[in-house]
Design a protein around this motif. Structure first.
Motif, mmCIF file in Angstrom:
data_model
loop_
_atom_site.group_PDB
_atom_site.id
_atom_site.type_symbol
_atom_site.label_atom_id
_atom_site.label_comp_id
_atom_site.label_asym_id
_atom_site.label_seq_id
_atom_site.Cartn_x
_atom_site.Cartn_y
_atom_site.Cartn_z
ATOM 1 N N ALA A 287 39.684 48.989 49.581
ATOM 2 C CA ALA A 287 39.382 48.752 48.167
ATOM 3 C C ALA A 287 38.827 47.355 47.920
ATOM 4 N N ALA A 288 38.976 46.456 48.880
ATOM 5 C CA ALA A 288 38.417 45.106 48.723
ATOM 6 C C ALA A 288 36.902 45.152 48.615
ATOM 7 N N GLY A 289 36.290 46.218 49.146
ATOM 8 C CA GLY A 289 34.844 46.346 49.047
ATOM 9 C C GLY A 289 34.352 46.528 47.626
ATOM 10 N N ASP A 290 35.245 46.877 46.723
ATOM 11 C CA ASP A 290 34.871 47.069 45.318
ATOM 12 C C ASP A 290 35.134 45.827 44.464
ATOM 13 N N VAL A 291 35.693 44.784 45.065
ATOM 14 C CA VAL A 291 35.996 43.558 44.318
ATOM 15 C C VAL A 291 34.728 42.718 44.191
ATOM 16 N N GLU A 292 34.321 42.453 42.979
ATOM 17 C CA GLU A 292 33.124 41.651 42.743
ATOM 18 C C GLU A 292 33.514 40.196 42.482
ATOM 19 N N LEU A 293 32.891 39.302 43.220
ATOM 20 C CA LEU A 293 33.155 37.875 43.058
ATOM 21 C C LEU A 293 31.913 37.185 42.502
ATOM 22 N N THR A 294 32.093 36.487 41.401
ATOM 23 C CA THR A 294 30.996 35.735 40.805
ATOM 24 C C THR A 294 30.819 34.416 41.554
ATOM 25 N N ALA A 295 29.739 33.722 41.233
ATOM 26 C CA ALA A 295 29.510 32.402 41.829
ATOM 27 C C ALA A 295 30.658 31.457 41.479
ATOM 28 N N ASP A 296 31.177 31.577 40.270
ATOM 29 C CA ASP A 296 32.312 30.743 39.869
ATOM 30 C C ASP A 296 33.566 31.102 40.669
ATOM 31 N N ASP A 297 33.764 32.394 40.916
ATOM 32 C CA ASP A 297 34.909 32.819 41.720
ATOM 33 C C ASP A 297 34.835 32.218 43.125
#
Length: 328
Positions: A287-297
């Motif tokens: 499920a980590a493949g569905d986690v979206e990380l922004t540039a700020d993240d």
């Protein structure tokens, strides 16, 4: 999980499965649960499986081979050679050993060809040109499709690639182990079109937040002897995990999923292989493949876990990581 990535010429699932713990190192494993985990991996589209002839003294290859029966073509299979489980951790990169160990792996796995064959550690006593030359002969013979290195130095990577194309470099890479970046090894690999396969992307399970005390380890768990899991280093590293867990809570994911998502975000040529022997953890990792990380993240995580943040060495023997001093 259906995303795919490329390691050189080899297409694999965006996340792989490290199988070592099904046979050794992380406490007692259950054969039935291990086979169920491998079955579930295929259902989830995790088709890049990683083993080695040294894991469980061959047991792991036999286990993976059992799971592969009747569906070999569904899996991109990687294994390794050169390392022994003797106390001295002897490394043997002699050409004759390359050929013999490959034949043994093929027999245990019950296959005719391995998709990706790694040198597990570089032998400082044998020129890497000789070792890779013998590995290249395996490609020519149809026993191996692609070649890889594990925990190799930048110099070894360059020299190996001059002999035969190298498809993948497997090394530890996570929020608390960023040596690949600071050593320049990742940059050299990318110069040669070599994909990166991070093992222990969850910090040997520490970044999941499930380990809260050195007493959590069983007597047969190898982590209890690692410097990062002892004394003051453990307490210092626990503060890092607390920061990751807090950020994960804000995003509504687990600490492990956030840590794994960070590794996945390091490039389309990066394919982490988190290891597990349990279906529940496999599903959480997928499920980590569905986690979206922004540039700020990503910037926040870099601030939480800059290179060198972890206290304590990666191994009891510091020379075991990037320890090759290649023979000329």
């Amino acid at each position: 999980m259906t995303d795919r990535r490329r390691l050189g010429g080899l297409e694999v699932s965006a996340q792989g499965l490290g199988c070592m713990g099904m046979s050794q190192s992380y406490g007692t494993a259950d054969r039935g649960e291990a086979l169920a985990t491998l079955d579930r991996a295929l259902e989830l589209g995790i088709t890049f499986w990683d083993t080695s002839d040294v894991y469980g003294d061959g047991h792991n290859e036999e286990l993976v081979g059992e799971a592969l029966r009747g569906r070999r073509d569904a899996v991109q299979l990687a294994t390794k050679f050169s390392l022994s489980r003797n106390q001295d951790r002897r490394i043997d990169g002699r050409p004759e050993n390359v050929r013999a160990r490959c034949e043994d792996s093929l027999r245990r796995l019950g296959v005719d060809t391995v998709d990706l064959y790694y040198q597990h550690r570089v032998d400082p006593q044998v020129p890497i040109e000789d070792t890779v030359g013998a590995m290249a002969e395996l490609v020519q013979a149809g026993k191996v499709r692609y070649l890889g290195l594990s925990e190799a130095s930048a110099d070894s990577v360059r020299r190996a690639a001059a002999v035969h194309p190298i498809t993948a470099l497997q090394s530890e890479w996570s929020l608390w182990t960023r040596d690949l970046e600071t050593s320049g090894v990742a940059a050299v690999a990318r110069e040669h079109g070599i994909g990166l396969v991070p093992f222990s992307p969850l910090g040997r399970g520490f970044l999941t937040g499930a380990i809260t005390s050195p007493g959590d380890f069983a007597d047969d768990d190898f982590r209890k002897d690692h410097p990062r899991f002892q004394g003051e280093a453990f307490a210092a590293n626990l503060r890092l995990v607390d920061a990751v867990r807090a950020m994960a809570g804000e995003k509504g994911v687990t600490a492990g999923q956030l840590a794994l998502a960070w590794v996945l975000a390091q490039g389309e040529d990066v394919v982490p292989i988190p290891g597990t022997k349990r279906v529940a953890y496999l599903e959480e990792n997928a499920a980590a493949g569905d986690v979206e990380l922004t540039a700020d993240d990503l910037a926040r995580l870099d601030a939480i876990a800059p290179p060198g943040v972890a206290a304590g060495g990666r191994y009891p023997d510091a020379g075991y990581a990037y320890g090759d001093s290649p023979a000329r």
